[in-house]
Design a protein around this motif. Sequence first.
Motif, PDB file in Angstrom:
ATOM      1  N   TYR A  21     -66.193  30.204  57.103  1.00 24.77           N
ATOM      2  CA  TYR A  21     -67.177  30.582  58.201  1.00 24.77           C
ATOM      3  C   TYR A  21     -66.526  31.457  59.100  1.00 24.77           C
ATOM      4  CZ  TYR A  21     -70.499  26.991  56.781  1.00 24.77           C
ATOM      5  OH  TYR A  21     -71.237  26.254  55.990  1.00 24.77           O
ATOM      6  N   ASP A  22     -67.258  32.589  59.754  1.00 17.49           N
ATOM      7  CA  ASP A  22     -66.852  33.499  60.461  1.00 17.49           C
ATOM      8  C   ASP A  22     -66.812  32.990  62.002  1.00 17.49           C
ATOM      9  OD1 ASP A  22     -66.636  35.714  62.540  1.00 17.49           O
ATOM     10  OD2 ASP A  22     -67.673  36.871  61.069  1.00 17.49           O
ATOM     11  N   PRO A  23     -66.181  32.746  62.640  1.00 20.18           N
ATOM     12  CA  PRO A  23     -66.562  31.833  64.017  1.00 20.18           C
ATOM     13  C   PRO A  23     -67.359  32.633  64.904  1.00 20.18           C
ATOM     14  CG  PRO A  23     -64.064  32.517  63.861  1.00 20.18           C
ATOM     15  CD  PRO A  23     -64.827  32.956  62.472  1.00 20.18           C
ATOM     16  N   GLU A  24     -67.567  34.006  64.754  1.00 23.53           N
ATOM     17  CA  GLU A  24     -68.423  34.759  65.633  1.00 23.53           C
ATOM     18  C   GLU A  24     -69.798  34.842  65.318  1.00 23.53           C
ATOM     19  OE1 GLU A  24     -67.348  36.396  68.426  1.00 23.53           O
ATOM     20  OE2 GLU A  24     -65.434  35.276  67.963  1.00 23.53           O
ATOM     21  N   ARG A  25     -69.951  34.103  63.949  1.00 20.85           N
ATOM     22  CA  ARG A  25     -71.459  33.952  63.405  1.00 20.85           C
ATOM     23  C   ARG A  25     -71.611  32.854  62.621  1.00 20.85           C
ATOM     24  NH1 ARG A  25     -68.820  38.458  62.452  1.00 20.85           N
ATOM     25  NH2 ARG A  25     -69.091  40.632  63.329  1.00 20.85           N
ATOM     26  N   TRP A  26     -71.755  31.835  63.237  1.00 16.71           N
ATOM     27  CA  TRP A  26     -71.380  30.553  62.485  1.00 16.71           C
ATOM     28  C   TRP A  26     -73.246  30.518  61.602  1.00 16.71           C
ATOM     29  CZ3 TRP A  26     -67.788  27.802  61.916  1.00 16.71           C
ATOM     30  CH2 TRP A  26     -66.545  27.840  62.882  1.00 16.71           C
ATOM     31  N   PRO A  30     -71.235  30.538  54.429  1.00 19.48           N
ATOM     32  CA  PRO A  30     -69.450  30.846  54.143  1.00 19.48           C
ATOM     33  C   PRO A  30     -69.138  31.536  52.958  1.00 19.48           C
ATOM     34  CG  PRO A  30     -70.524  28.645  53.365  1.00 19.48           C
ATOM     35  CD  PRO A  30     -71.440  29.230  54.016  1.00 19.48           C
ATOM     36  N   ASP A  31     -67.930  31.964  53.094  1.00 20.17           N
ATOM     37  CA  ASP A  31     -67.440  32.656  51.978  1.00 20.17           C
ATOM     38  C   ASP A  31     -67.284  31.941  50.689  1.00 20.17           C
ATOM     39  OD1 ASP A  31     -65.694  34.016  50.303  1.00 20.17           O
ATOM     40  OD2 ASP A  31     -64.260  34.716  51.544  1.00 20.17           O
ATOM     41  N   THR A  34     -63.653  30.979  49.524  1.00 19.47           N
ATOM     42  CA  THR A  34     -62.774  30.194  50.145  1.00 19.47           C
ATOM     43  C   THR A  34     -63.094  28.664  49.889  1.00 19.47           C
ATOM     44  OG1 THR A  34     -62.804  31.672  52.098  1.00 19.47           O
ATOM     45  CG2 THR A  34     -62.176  29.689  52.687  1.00 19.47           C
TER      46      THR A  34
END
Length: 114
Positions: A21-26, A30-31, A34
């Motif tokens: 996940y991008d911590p700025e855009r929860w 998710p990727d 990953t």
Amino acid sequence: MKTDTAVWGRGGIGNIWMIGYDPERWGMAPDPNTQSTVIRGGNFDYLTNEVVWTSSLQAQTLPASLYLNAKPGFFGDYQWPWVDPTGGTKLYTLPAKARFDAGTPFALAPGATQ
């Protein structure tokens, strides 16, 4: 040991795995690369306070080290390995920390060999 107790999730109680996940855009997805390549089995889970295994990586006994085949001489009389996630005592004294705390960072540990 527990199996498959850690879950993927979007946060909240019981969700320790927030990988990809991008911590700025929860709110974003998710990727997928990953999540499909992460090795979760055999990791210590602080929610259950145990090592958790997954269906893709079955429970097994891990060696004291994946790098060394014997206790290093500089450990001296200190416990090896100094981390034991499955034992009653999880962390023992790391020789470098003991020397630092004693104010003798360059001294050998008791019983140590070079």
